[in-house]
Design an enzyme around this catalytic site. Structure first.
Site, PDB file in Angstrom:
ATOM      1  N   ASP A   5      25.286  74.437 112.209  1.00 37.88           N
ATOM      2  CA  ASP A   5      25.126  74.329 113.659  1.00 37.88           C
ATOM      3  C   ASP A   5      25.387  75.723 114.234  1.00 37.88           C
ATOM      4  OD1 ASP A   5      27.870  74.667 113.742  1.00 37.88           O
ATOM      5  OD2 ASP A   5      28.311  72.809 114.804  1.00 37.88           O
TER       6      ASP A   5
ATOM      7  N   CYS B  20      29.600  74.429 109.778  1.00 38.00           N
ATOM      8  CA  CYS B  20      29.754  74.242 111.227  1.00 38.00           C
ATOM      9  C   CYS B  20      30.961  75.089 111.632  1.00 38.00           C
ATOM     10  CB  CYS B  20      29.878  72.769 111.609  1.00 38.00           C
ATOM     11  SG  CYS B  20      31.259  71.877 110.860  1.00 38.00           S
TER      12      CYS B  20
ATOM     13  N   THR C 230      34.210  74.401 111.957  1.00 34.58           N
ATOM     14  CA  THR C 230      35.342  74.203 111.046  1.00 34.58           C
ATOM     15  C   THR C 230      34.925  73.740 109.656  1.00 34.58           C
ATOM     16  OG1 THR C 230      35.484  71.903 111.746  1.00 34.58           O
ATOM     17  CG2 THR C 230      36.861  73.505 112.957  1.00 34.58           C
TER      18      THR C 230
ATOM     19  N   HIS D 189      36.318  69.791  88.929  1.00 33.13           N
ATOM     20  CA  HIS D 189      36.912  68.452  88.944  1.00 33.13           C
ATOM     21  C   HIS D 189      36.081  67.430  89.713  1.00 33.13           C
ATOM     22  CE1 HIS D 189      41.338  69.766  87.999  1.00 33.13           C
ATOM     23  NE2 HIS D 189      40.459  70.303  87.178  1.00 33.13           N
TER      24      HIS D 189
ATOM     25  N   HIS E  10      37.389  63.694  84.448  1.00 29.83           N
ATOM     26  CA  HIS E  10      36.915  63.852  85.828  1.00 29.83           C
ATOM     27  C   HIS E  10      35.646  63.028  86.062  1.00 29.83           C
ATOM     28  CE1 HIS E  10      39.952  66.827  86.311  1.00 29.83           C
ATOM     29  NE2 HIS E  10      39.483  67.531  85.292  1.00 29.83           N
TER      30      HIS E  10
HETATM   31  C1  RB5 Z   1      30.967  72.640 117.621  1.00 28.96           C
HETATM   32  O1  RB5 Z   1      31.610  73.146 118.732  1.00 28.96           O
HETATM   33  C2  RB5 Z   1      31.993  72.172 116.605  1.00 28.96           C
HETATM   34  O2  RB5 Z   1      32.573  70.992 117.017  1.00 28.96           O
HETATM   35  C3  RB5 Z   1      31.356  72.028 115.240  1.00 28.96           C
HETATM   36  O3  RB5 Z   1      30.822  73.248 114.857  1.00 28.96           O
HETATM   37  C4  RB5 Z   1      32.241  71.599 114.104  1.00 28.96           C
HETATM   38  O4  RB5 Z   1      33.363  72.418 114.006  1.00 28.96           O
HETATM   39  C5  RB5 Z   1      32.579  70.173 114.012  1.00 28.96           C
HETATM   40  O5  RB5 Z   1      33.279  69.710 113.111  1.00 28.96           O
END
Ligand code: RB5
Length: 144
Positions: free
Chosen positions: A8, A65, A67, A98, A133
């Site tokens: 994203d 994304c 995080t 694993h 595993h």
């Molecule tokens: C977008 O702002 C953010 O929520 C997305 O990139 C991600 O981190 C979601 O888990």
């Protein structure tokens, strides 16, 4: 190896860096978007990579994304997908040895490009250890 990559807006910049690194290793990489920093919904991009890996058309996927959390939650809802959210080299390697992870999830707002590139190199070159595993992976698919 055929690899599908998607992000994203939160992972857009890191995706470009990872793509270049993967190409330099002579892998085939398909970028399914997004294509700018304009805000998009990560599940819409994630499902494209998940579909390509779950169908067997692509061997591995990389999802980024902000995080890595949303992408990993989304990807792991599909049977046959083992998406690993990793933040450093140790978990990137162990997710292969694993867990036989077939999708690597990373946070574009969490990782710098140098560590992320190293993680991807290790993740692509590490084999699944099998043995005990493999038995554990089979258990994951058992109904609760
Ligand atoms: C977008 O702002 C953010 O929520 C997305 O990139 C991600 O981190 C979601 O888990």
């Amino acid at each position: 190896m055929k690899i599908a990559i998607g992000s994203d807006h939160g992972g857009f910049e890191l995706k470009g860096q990872i793509k270049a690194a993967v190409q330099s290793l002579d892998h085939e990489i398909k970028d399914v978007g997004c294509y700018s920093t304009e805000s998009v919904n990560y599940p819409e991009i994630g499902r494209i990579v998940v579909g390509l890996v779950a169908s067997g058309e692509y061997e591995r996927g990389i999802l980024i994304c902000g995080t890595g959390i949303g992408m990993s939650i989304m990807a792991n809802r599909t049977p046959g997908i083992r998406a690993a959210l990793c933040h450093e080299l140790y978990t990137a390697r162990l997710s292969r040895e694993h867990n036989d992870a077939n999708i690597l999830c990373m946070g574009g707002r969490v990782l710098g490009p140098a560590i992320a590139e190293e993680m991807v190199k290790i993740w692509l070159s590490t084999a699944f250890a099998g043995g005990r595993h493999a038995c554990r992976l089979a258990m994951i698919d058992r109904p609760v």
